[in-house]
Design a protein around this motif. Structure first.
Motif, PDB file in Angstrom:
ATOM      1  N   SER A 243       0.843  -1.191   0.000  1.00 60.28           N
ATOM      2  CA  SER A 243       0.000   0.000   0.000  1.00 60.28           C
ATOM      3  C   SER A 243       0.880   1.244   0.000  1.00 60.28           C
ATOM      4  O   SER A 243       1.948   1.258   0.609  1.00 60.28           O
ATOM      5  CB  SER A 243      -0.904  -0.004   1.234  1.00 60.28           C
ATOM      6  OG  SER A 243      -1.663   1.184   1.315  1.00 60.28           O
TER       7      SER A 243
ATOM      8  N   LEU B 272      -1.480  -6.917   4.149  1.00 54.60           N
ATOM      9  CA  LEU B 272      -2.067  -5.588   4.280  1.00 54.60           C
ATOM     10  C   LEU B 272      -3.038  -5.566   5.452  1.00 54.60           C
ATOM     11  O   LEU B 272      -3.880  -6.455   5.591  1.00 54.60           O
ATOM     12  CB  LEU B 272      -2.805  -5.199   3.001  1.00 54.60           C
ATOM     13  CG  LEU B 272      -1.948  -4.930   1.770  1.00 54.60           C
ATOM     14  CD1 LEU B 272      -2.838  -4.619   0.572  1.00 54.60           C
ATOM     15  CD2 LEU B 272      -0.982  -3.778   2.015  1.00 54.60           C
TER      16      LEU B 272
ATOM     17  N   GLN C  29      -5.866  -2.997   7.694  1.00 51.99           N
ATOM     18  CA  GLN C  29      -6.764  -1.870   7.454  1.00 51.99           C
ATOM     19  C   GLN C  29      -7.052  -1.164   8.770  1.00 51.99           C
ATOM     20  O   GLN C  29      -7.360  -1.807   9.780  1.00 51.99           O
ATOM     21  CB  GLN C  29      -8.065  -2.324   6.804  1.00 51.99           C
ATOM     22  CG  GLN C  29      -8.953  -1.171   6.362  1.00 51.99           C
ATOM     23  CD  GLN C  29     -10.105  -1.613   5.482  1.00 51.99           C
ATOM     24  OE1 GLN C  29     -10.547  -2.757   5.554  1.00 51.99           O
ATOM     25  NE2 GLN C  29     -10.595  -0.717   4.647  1.00 51.99           N
TER      26      GLN C  29
ATOM     27  N   PHE D 294      -5.310   1.500   4.188  1.00 45.57           N
ATOM     28  CA  PHE D 294      -4.566   0.247   4.187  1.00 45.57           C
ATOM     29  C   PHE D 294      -3.114   0.518   4.552  1.00 45.57           C
ATOM     30  O   PHE D 294      -2.546   1.565   4.205  1.00 45.57           O
ATOM     31  CB  PHE D 294      -4.645  -0.427   2.823  1.00 45.57           C
ATOM     32  CG  PHE D 294      -5.986  -1.046   2.545  1.00 45.57           C
ATOM     33  CD1 PHE D 294      -6.289  -2.318   3.017  1.00 45.57           C
ATOM     34  CD2 PHE D 294      -6.952  -0.355   1.838  1.00 45.57           C
ATOM     35  CE1 PHE D 294      -7.531  -2.881   2.786  1.00 45.57           C
ATOM     36  CE2 PHE D 294      -8.198  -0.907   1.590  1.00 45.57           C
ATOM     37  CZ  PHE D 294      -8.492  -2.176   2.067  1.00 45.57           C
TER      38      PHE D 294
ATOM     39  N   ASN E 125       0.962  -1.402   5.239  1.00 41.07           N
ATOM     40  CA  ASN E 125       1.843  -2.546   5.059  1.00 41.07           C
ATOM     41  C   ASN E 125       2.241  -3.106   6.423  1.00 41.07           C
ATOM     42  O   ASN E 125       2.657  -2.350   7.298  1.00 41.07           O
ATOM     43  CB  ASN E 125       3.101  -2.134   4.297  1.00 41.07           C
ATOM     44  CG  ASN E 125       2.794  -1.615   2.904  1.00 41.07           C
ATOM     45  OD1 ASN E 125       1.913  -2.127   2.232  1.00 41.07           O
ATOM     46  ND2 ASN E 125       3.523  -0.587   2.477  1.00 41.07           N
TER      47      ASN E 125
END
Length: 209
Positions: free
Chosen positions: A76, A108, A110, A184, A186
């Protein structure tokens, strides 16, 4: 290897396709900001938002990296003209201020919540269920290249939510200040946890043979 201690915030200033195919990767030009570039050579590694990339060209305070479409799909923040957290590869002469970081994004996450709590900020992230076994109370995790400590973990059937406390300094010197619910990020799990899990699973297999 890296430490997860962000050295500077840079910015992706241009993004050029490496071919005409829809699956072609991109060549990114990054303004390194306050990151010293005098000792950076072609072929050196620099982490961008926690993803280890190779310097393919440099000029003054800017450098270029080539990123594949697969890497773009799995990370991301590298597919637009965004600010990015930067860290040069660790040398044996430096302090390990964070923890051992490989620069390989494991998944990923969120953002579920990002809110002020007294003088600090609480960041709550939903991680893939496959990473749940690597996330532990007071354990380490990397979020967009920043080494952080897990304060709380909650498992569900679909995901694993974990909470992090961010001090004002971290907010000031990283791109985490731009996060909001739905963003998002990482994620890289702790390197030691990865090997412990592998040793335990290998032991289980051996005991059945």
């Amino acid at each position: 290897m890296f430490t997860g201690i962000v050295a500077a915030v840079g910015k992706i200033t241009s993004s050029t396709p490496l071919g005409t195919s829809p699956d072609a990767g991109l060549r990114l030009t990054i303004d390194a900001g306050a990151l010293p570039m005098e000792d950076v050579l072609i072929g050196d590694s620099i982490a961008l938002n926690g993803a280890c990339m190779t310097v393919v060209a440099k000029s003054g305070n800017t450098f270029n990296i080539d990123i594949s479409r697969e890497s773009l799909r799995l990370t991301s923040g590298l597919d637009g003209l965004n600010e990015v957290n930067l860290e040069k590869a660790l040398t044996l002469a430096e302090r390990l201020g964070g923890h051992l970081v490989s620069g390989h994004v494991d998944g990923l996450g969120q953002v579920k919540e990002f809110k002020p709590v007294d003088e600090s900020w609480e960041l709550v992230i939903s991680a893939p269920r496959s990473l749940a076994k690597y996330l532990a109370y007071k354990g380490s995790v990397v979020v967009n290249g920043v080494s952080l400590t897990v304060n709380r973990v909650e498992d569900s059937e679909t995901d694993c939510s974990f909470s992090i406390n961010l001090i004002p300094h971290t907010i000031q010197v990283t791109t985490l200040k731009h996060l909001k619910a739905g963003s998002f990020v990482n994620l890289e799990i702790d390197l030691i946890a990865r090997y412990v899990e592998r040793m335990l699973s290998a032991t289980d297999v051996a005991s059945m043979s």
